[in-house]
Design an enzyme around this catalytic site. Structure first.
Site, short mmCIF file in Angstrom:
data_model
loop_
_atom_site.label_atom_id
_atom_site.label_comp_id
_atom_site.label_asym_id
_atom_site.label_seq_id
_atom_site.Cartn_x
_atom_site.Cartn_y
_atom_site.Cartn_z
NE ARG A 34 2.52 -1.02 -0.38
CZ ARG A 34 1.49 -0.31 -0.08
NH1 ARG A 34 0.89 -0.49 1.05
NH2 ARG A 34 1.07 0.60 -0.89
NE ARG A 38 3.79 -0.89 6.96
CZ ARG A 38 2.74 -0.10 6.81
NH1 ARG A 38 2.55 0.89 7.65
NH2 ARG A 38 1.88 -0.31 5.85
NE ARG A 47 8.81 3.18 8.25
CZ ARG A 47 8.51 4.22 9.02
NH1 ARG A 47 9.38 4.64 9.90
NH2 ARG A 47 7.35 4.84 8.90
CG ASP A 83 5.09 5.38 -2.14
OD1 ASP A 83 4.69 4.43 -1.44
OD2 ASP A 83 4.31 6.23 -2.63
CE1 TYR A 158 -2.66 8.29 -1.74
CE2 TYR A 158 -2.15 7.33 -3.88
CZ TYR A 158 -2.56 7.18 -2.55
OH TYR A 158 -2.87 5.94 -2.08
O1 CP3 Z 1 6.18 -3.64 -3.45
C1 CP3 Z 1 7.24 -3.33 -2.87
O2 CP3 Z 1 7.76 -4.00 -1.95
C2 CP3 Z 1 7.99 -2.12 -3.39
C3 CP3 Z 1 7.77 -0.88 -2.72
C4 CP3 Z 1 6.42 -0.20 -2.82
C5 CP3 Z 1 5.90 0.56 -1.74
N1 CP3 Z 1 4.77 1.21 -2.17
C6 CP3 Z 1 6.50 0.65 -0.41
C7 CP3 Z 1 5.73 1.22 0.71
C8 CP3 Z 1 5.55 -0.04 -3.89
C9 CP3 Z 1 5.61 -0.69 -5.28
C10 CP3 Z 1 4.52 0.85 -3.48
C11 CP3 Z 1 3.45 1.31 -4.36
C12 CP3 Z 1 2.39 2.16 -3.82
N2 CP3 Z 1 2.47 3.16 -2.88
C13 CP3 Z 1 1.07 2.14 -4.30
C14 CP3 Z 1 0.58 1.24 -5.41
C15 CP3 Z 1 0.27 -0.12 -4.92
C16 CP3 Z 1 -0.98 -0.22 -4.10
O3 CP3 Z 1 -0.86 -0.55 -2.91
O4 CP3 Z 1 -2.06 0.02 -4.64
C17 CP3 Z 1 0.34 3.11 -3.59
C18 CP3 Z 1 -1.13 3.42 -3.75
C19 CP3 Z 1 1.24 3.75 -2.70
C20 CP3 Z 1 0.95 4.88 -1.77
C21 CP3 Z 1 1.25 4.47 -0.38
N3 CP3 Z 1 2.52 4.42 0.17
C22 CP3 Z 1 0.34 4.10 0.64
C23 CP3 Z 1 -1.17 4.04 0.49
C24 CP3 Z 1 1.10 3.80 1.79
C25 CP3 Z 1 0.59 3.39 3.15
C26 CP3 Z 1 0.46 1.90 3.11
C27 CP3 Z 1 0.04 1.29 4.42
O5 CP3 Z 1 -0.15 0.04 4.37
O6 CP3 Z 1 -0.07 1.93 5.45
C28 CP3 Z 1 2.45 3.97 1.47
C29 CP3 Z 1 3.60 3.74 2.34
C30 CP3 Z 1 4.46 2.57 1.95
N4 CP3 Z 1 4.87 2.30 0.68
C31 CP3 Z 1 5.05 1.63 2.85
C32 CP3 Z 1 5.85 0.78 2.07
C33 CP3 Z 1 6.76 -0.32 2.55
C34 CP3 Z 1 4.90 1.61 4.38
C35 CP3 Z 1 5.90 2.58 4.88
C36 CP3 Z 1 6.27 2.44 6.32
O7 CP3 Z 1 7.21 1.66 6.60
O8 CP3 Z 1 5.68 3.14 7.15
#
Ligand code: CP3
Length: 359
Positions: A34, A38, A47, A83, A158
């Protein structure tokens, strides 16, 4: 499709790709799960004007966000801004983010599974491949782009639960109530992922990572029965892609014996398991990625340096270590600590593996 790098014999591979191939690297490579997100003010600024979905669906924005951390820090790899749920956008289940994935119409029955149809990535998510192509053209040769996908079991969580959860009890209950339909859904997700991952490599991704964030919700028997066969099928199908494969079974300490048998170059290790123990189970043919506790970035500088040194020590002096956090970076993290982390790993490991200079 990309051929294996012709420079591999000369030690000229970018450090990230060298480490993935268990070859000596100029320094231990670092990237951060990630890393585009943010905790960066420039991400938050974009964003404010665009939703997360809009950012992922617009190649100019997704490209810009992928590049933000690479411009700011000397990272050894970039990861596509998307994502794990992105390729499932084409299934028509009403995907949204709040902030995690939410589905309007989750999969809850055998009939729901049978009604699912997937389309190739080029049709369903052409914008993602356009982003990969743009990034492949813009990133420096020494900063390879990592493509990625969710592992089938984590996507299943999911799709069936319909949203994030601590226990994913609806998804786990479905495994037991409908084992055959569950297997069918996992197979479908494996097929879709093979196509999606190959398309990313075709568009210029130079490594592929499979995120199995919820692997640790399964005991070893259920992991072996349901999750593992679908992961194996994907990794086998990608062996001809010519790029290193990274598999991240989050909270998977008790699953590593099974993981050790997979056709994979690198296994991501979460922060709960010391890398030396992971290495012992995985053996010398598999590299490790990880695994600083994301909370260490909230420690004072001296304590942070100590925690980093501890991870490096656990990884050992041999090749095949990609430095990363043990899970995604927290949004409250100070970007200055990320800069310190990367500089410290680079300084402590510079040419160590090439010249065996004592630390
Ligand atoms: O790593 C990176 O920078 C690349 C982008 C990336 C995102 N999500 C961006 C994101 C990657 C590789 C992911 C993978 C992802 N997404 C996983 C596997 C990794 C892990 O964390 O276990 C999972 C389970 C998800 C599902 C997901 N998407 C969740 C649980 C969330 C909420 C996260 C939170 O902290 O609130 C997201 C949203 C998400 N994915 C964001 C980002 C930058 C936040 C989006 C926003 O700006 O509101």
């Amino acid at each position: 499709m990309k051929q294996p790098d012709p420079h591999s014999a000369t030690g000229d591979l970018p450090p990230f790709l060298a480490a993935c191939r268990l070859q000596p690297a100029a320094h231990t490579p670092v990237w951060i799960m990630r890393q585009a997100g943010r905790y960066l003010p420039e991400y938050r600024a974009l964003r404010e004007r665009h939703s997360f979905l809009e950012m992922m669906r617009t190649p100019e924005l997704a490209t810009e966000v992928t590049l933000q951390p690479v411009r700011r820090f000397p990272l050894d790899a970039a990861i596509l801004f998307a994502d794990i749920m992105t390729p499932l956008d084409g299934l028509g289940l009403g995907l949204d983010f709040a902030p995690g994935p939410v589905l309007e119409r989750p999969v809850r029955s055998r009939a729901d599974v049978e009604a699912l149809r997937w389309r190739p990535a080029e049709e369903a998510v052409p914008h993602v491949l356009e982003t990969v192509r743009a990034l492949a053209g813009e990133l420096p040769e020494r900063t390879p782009l990592i493509g990625f996908a969710g592992a089938p079991w984590t996507l299943f969580c999911y799709l069936v639960e319909g949203r994030g959860s601590k226990s994913f009890i609806t998804a786990k209950a479905f495994l037991h109530a409908e084992p055959e339909a569950s297997r069918q859904l996992l197979e479908l997700l494996a097929d879709l992922t093979i196509d999606y991952a190959r398309a990313q490599v075709g568009a210029g991704a130079r490594a592929l990572m499979l995120f199995d964030s919820w692997a640790g919700l399964l005991g070893p028997d259920d992991y072996r029965r349901f999750a593992l066969p679908a992961v194996r099928r994907i990794l086998e199908a990608l062996s001809s892609s010519g790029v290193p494969r990274i598999y991240f079974p989050n909270q998977g300490a008790t699953l590593l014996e099974d993981v050790a048998g997979l056709p994979v170059e690198v296994v991501g290790i979460d922060w709960r398991l010391p890398l030396s123990r992971a290495r012992r189970v995985l053996g010398p043919q598999i590299g490790v990625q990880g695994n600083l506790d994301p909370a260490a970035l909230f420690a004072p500088e001296a304590a942070l340096r100590e925690a980093i040194d501890q991870v490096l020590e656990e990884a050992g002096s041999g090749p095949g270590h990609v430095f990363n956090l043990g899970h995604g970076i927290e949004r409250e993290t100070d970007p200055a600590k990320v800069a310190l982390l990367i500089d410290h790993v680079h300084a402590r490991t510079a040419r160590r593996t090439l010249r065996e200079v004592p630390a």
